[in-house]
Write a protein that holds these residues in place. Structure first.
Motif, mmCIF file in Angstrom:
data_model
loop_
_atom_site.group_PDB
_atom_site.id
_atom_site.type_symbol
_atom_site.label_atom_id
_atom_site.label_comp_id
_atom_site.label_asym_id
_atom_site.label_seq_id
_atom_site.Cartn_x
_atom_site.Cartn_y
_atom_site.Cartn_z
ATOM 1 N N THR A 149 -64.154 -10.723 -17.412
ATOM 2 C CA THR A 149 -64.834 -11.781 -16.446
ATOM 3 C C THR A 149 -64.820 -13.207 -16.880
ATOM 4 O OG1 THR A 149 -66.396 -11.859 -14.811
ATOM 5 C CG2 THR A 149 -67.004 -11.145 -16.841
ATOM 6 N N THR A 185 -65.570 -15.019 -5.597
ATOM 7 C CA THR A 185 -65.297 -13.944 -6.604
ATOM 8 C C THR A 185 -63.941 -13.327 -5.989
ATOM 9 O OG1 THR A 185 -65.632 -11.883 -8.042
ATOM 10 C CG2 THR A 185 -66.699 -12.168 -5.990
ATOM 11 N N LEU A 211 -65.475 -15.261 -11.078
ATOM 12 C CA LEU A 211 -66.629 -15.805 -10.291
ATOM 13 C C LEU A 211 -66.491 -17.525 -10.599
ATOM 14 C CD1 LEU A 211 -67.386 -12.800 -11.211
ATOM 15 C CD2 LEU A 211 -69.729 -13.634 -11.128
#
Ligand code: SG7
Ligand code: ZN
Length: 258
Positions: free
Chosen positions: A141, A195, A212
């Motif tokens: 991420t 996102t 994100l």
């Protein structure tokens, strides 16, 4: 050798797909986020673990493409919650910028570019490291933060810019003088973000990133951004290091508000 990519000419982004097949994929980053097309959601809170810790011995290095900030000592900060399943452990953060303050960010919002963008890269804990994580579609991420211009200096960035002056040459590293805290360099509002699923924005462009993008920009003075433009690669000053936007294809961007 495989490692030679850049942002102009024959090693520039339009040629990456020739040597790195995944760079020609259908779920690439960055993208333009059209705010009229996002799907509004209310995801669980994100836990930012260790973000307010004061971290000693942080490394700042010039990797020839950007400046990397890395943490030596365990435990590393981590995130969980939001769209994420499981824990993601901090690996490194780095920046993308442009030749001048009118562009430089990778993702865009309603076709607006920002002068710079911060990426905090985390790997999924169960995969143990980035090398393993990039083999899985939920491996990484990246928390992305946009910068916008402020008339005032941002004091928390002075430690970063002084370190930068000592790593202008490619493949050099320094240790930061003062303790470093993640929260100090971030915007105030960490609840509103976009996102989507995408890729690394550099070769090998692996499609393994849950992006994100936080809505509230970080405010930085022009002079502070200028220091990033002093960094050098093997080919001269890194005046710009952002990849152009890629087709969104069949993807949906979610917009989290509480
Ligand atoms: C930068 O962007 C570096 C890379 C990073 C790449 O060139 O930060 O990391 C290292 C360790 O050199 O690659 C695997 C990885 O994090 C792409 O990252 S990004 O998609 O967040 N821009
Ligand atoms: Zn990046």
């Amino acid at each position: 050798r495989g490692e030679d990519f850049g942002y102009d000419g024959v090693i520039g982004p339009t040629h990456w797909g020739e040597r790195y097949r995944e760079c020609a994929g259908k779920h690439q980053s960055p993208i333009n986020i059209n705010v009229l097309r996002v799907k509004q959601v209310s995801l669980p809170d994100i836990a930012f673990v260790g973000f307010d810790d004061s971290i000693d011995g942080v490394h700042v290095s010039n990797n020839g493409h950007t400046v990397l900030i890395e943490v030596e000592n365990e435990p590393h900060p981590r995130v969980r919650g939001g769209p994420l399943e499981g824990d993601y452990v901090f690996s490194q953060m780095h920046f993308h910028w442009g030749d001048n303050d009118t562009f430089g960010s990778e993702d865009k919002i309603n076709h607006r570019s920002f002068p710079m963008e911060l990426h905090m890269v985390f790997f999924k804990e169960e995969y143990n490291n980035v090398k393993e994580a990039v083999l899985h579609p939920d491996g990484l991420t990246v928390l992305a933060f946009f910068y916008e211009l402020d008339r005032h200096q941002h004091p928390a960035y002075d430690d970063i810019t002084s370190a930068l002056l000592n790593v202008t040459e490619p493949h050099t590293t320094v240790v930061m003088n003062n303790p470093f805290s993640f929260l100090n360099i971030l915007p105030y509002d960490l609840r509103r973000y976009f996102t989507y699923r995408g890729s690394l924005t550099t070769p090998p462009c692996s499609e393994v990133v849950i992006w994100l993008d936080f809505e509230q920009p970080i405010r930085l003075a022009h002079d502070q951004i200028e220091v990033f433009r002093e960094l050098k690669s093997a080919h001269g000053k890194i005046t710009h290091n952002f990849r152009p936007i890629q087709p969104i294809g069949d993807r949906v961007v979610f917009y989290n508000i509480d």
